[in-house]
Design an enzyme around this catalytic site. Structure first.
Site, short mmCIF file in Angstrom:
data_model
loop_
_atom_site.label_atom_id
_atom_site.label_comp_id
_atom_site.label_asym_id
_atom_site.label_seq_id
_atom_site.Cartn_x
_atom_site.Cartn_y
_atom_site.Cartn_z
CB THR A 76 39.20 49.70 31.53
OG1 THR A 76 39.30 48.33 31.14
CG2 THR A 76 38.86 50.55 30.32
CB SER A 77 43.17 47.04 34.80
OG SER A 77 43.45 46.36 36.00
CG ASN A 78 38.57 48.98 38.65
OD1 ASN A 78 38.52 50.18 38.39
ND2 ASN A 78 37.57 48.15 38.39
#
Length: 338
Positions: A76-78
Site C-alpha cells: 500500500t506504500s505511497n
C-alpha cells in the site's frame, strides 16, 4: 541562514503546492481555522509529500552515478509508487521490494490503488514473504549486491525515504508555509501531519531550525507508538542537521507525537478516519486516504474541538495517498459507516 548548495536535488515535483483554507470544516467544528497544505498536488503520479524526500534522495543517487534505485515497503506504500514514478522521470530503473505475507494469494490491494500504479509505471517488483517490514532491508541489500556484480550501479533508498538525506527534502515545505501564510495574512499556530516512518516530521522540525521559524509540529502516528517514533525522529533530525550544517540538539521529549488515533494499526481503517474521509469529501471536495490522511484529519478535528492546540490557525499537511481510496471500496461505498 545555512546554505544547502552542497546538497544535490533532482528536479521532480511542482512547487510550491497550494495552501488552502477549509472554511466549511472550520465552521462545522466551531473551532480554529483549518488550513490544508496540498502536498497531494506535487505533480508526479497522483502526487504526495514523499516527492520532496525523493528530490534529495534521487539527487544524491544521480550524483553517485546510479542507474538503478531500489526501495521497499508494504504493497500500500505511497513512497514506493512515487519512487517508481520519479525514477522514470529521471531515466533510472526502479526495483520495488514489497512485503507480501503469502505470494500465492493475492490480497485486497494487489490490483488496486498503489499496486496498480506500480504496475502501470513498469517498475520491477520483488516480493518478500514476511510479516515484518524489517526483513525488506536485507532483501534490498542482496538485490543491490547482485546488481553490482552485473556491473550496475544501484542506489538503495530506505523504506518511506526515512533517512537524513530524505528529511532534507522537506526544508522547502517549511519555507513555502512561511511565505504563503504571510501572504495570506495569518500566523501558523501549529502544523499537523500524519507520521509513519517519521521522515516528514523530521524534515518539518529541521525546517524550523533552517528557516528560523518556531511552528509547533504535531505528528499523528498511524503505526508506531509515540515513544518509538520520537526516538527515530530525534536521531534523524540530528543526522540531517549535520548534513545541512545546522547546530541542533533534539530530545525525544521535544518531539510531539500523538498515538491515540491510529486505530488497529497500519493500513487498517479506523471508524473516525473513515468518517473524516466522508466528511471532507462531502463538505470540502477534498479526498483523503484511509491509511494516513484520514486518520490524521480525524485527529486534527478532535484536537481542534477539544482545544488541545492553542491558537487560531492549524495547518494540516495533506501528504497524499489518494490512490489508496480504491483499495477500501467496501468500507467507503455504503451509505453509512461500516
Amino acid at each position: 541562514m545555512p546554505c544547502l548548495s552542497h546538497i544535490p536535488v533532482a528536479l521532480v515535483g511542482n512547487y510550491p503546492t497550494p495552501l488552502e483554507e477549509l472554511r466549511t470544516l472550520s465552521k462545522i467544528i466551531n473551532g480554529p481555522r483549518i488550513w490544508v497544505k496540498r502536498d497531494d498536488l506535487t505533480g508526479v503520479a497522483m502526487g504526495g509529500s514523499k516527492t520532496r524526500a525523493l528530490g534529495t534522495l534521487l539527487g544524491d543517487a544521480l550524483s553517485e552515478g546510479a542507474d538503478t534505485v531500489i526501495t521497499c515497503g508494504p504493497i500500500t506504500s505511497n513512497h514506493v509508487r512515487l519512487t517508481a514514478a520519479c525514477a522514470n522521470r529521471l531515466g533510472l530503473d526502479a526495483i520495488l521490494v514489497l512485503k507480501h505475507p503469502d505470494k500465492q494469494r493475492p490480497e485486497e490491494h494487489e490490483h488496486q490503488g498503489n499496486m496498480l500504479l506500480n504496475r502501470v509505471l513498469g517498475a520491477r517488483i520483488e516480493y518478500v514473504a514476511t510479516e515484518s517490514l524489517s526483513d525488506l532491508e536485507p532483501a534490498m541489500q542482496h538485490i543491490a549486491a547482485t546488481l553490482v556484480a552485473q556491473g550496475k550501479k544501484p542506489y538503495v533508498i530506505p523504506g518511506g525515504g526515512y533517512s537524513p538525506i530524505g528529511a532534507l527534502g522537506y526544508l522547502g515545505l517549511v519555507g513555502e508555509l512561511a511565505r504563503q501564510s504571510s501572504q495570506q495574512g495569518f500566523n501558523i499556530d501549529a502544523i499537523v501531519c500524519a507520521s509513519g516512518s517519521g521522515c516528514i516530521q523530521s524534515g518539518l522540525v529541521l525546517g524550523n531550525a533552517f528557516h528560523r521559524t518556531a511552528y509547533p509540529v504535531i505528528g499523528i502516528t498511524i503505526n508506531r507508538s509515540a515513544d518509538e517514533l520520537a526516538v527515530r525522529i530525534t536521531r534523524d533530525v540530528e543526522r540531517a542537521a549535520r548534513l545541512a550544517g545546522i547546530e541542533l540538539r533534539v530530545q525525544p521529549t521535544d518531539v510531539c507525537i500523538l498515538d491515540n488515533y491510529k486505530g488497529d494499526g497500519y493500513a487498517v481503517p479506523s471508524k473516525a478516519g473513515m468518517a473524516a474521509i466522508k466528511l471532507l469529501a462531502a463538505e470540502e471536495g477534498l479526498l483523503l486516504d484511509p491509511c494516513y490522511t484520514g486518520k490524521a484529519m480525524a485527529g486534527v478535528m478532535d484536537l481542534a474541538k477539544t482545544r488541545f492546540i492553542a491558537g487560531q490557525n492549524i495547518v494540516f499537511i495533506h501528504t497524499g495517498g489518494s490512490p489508496g481510496i480504491f483499495s477500501y471500496s467496501r468500507h467507503l461505498s455504503g451509505p453509512g459507516q461500516q
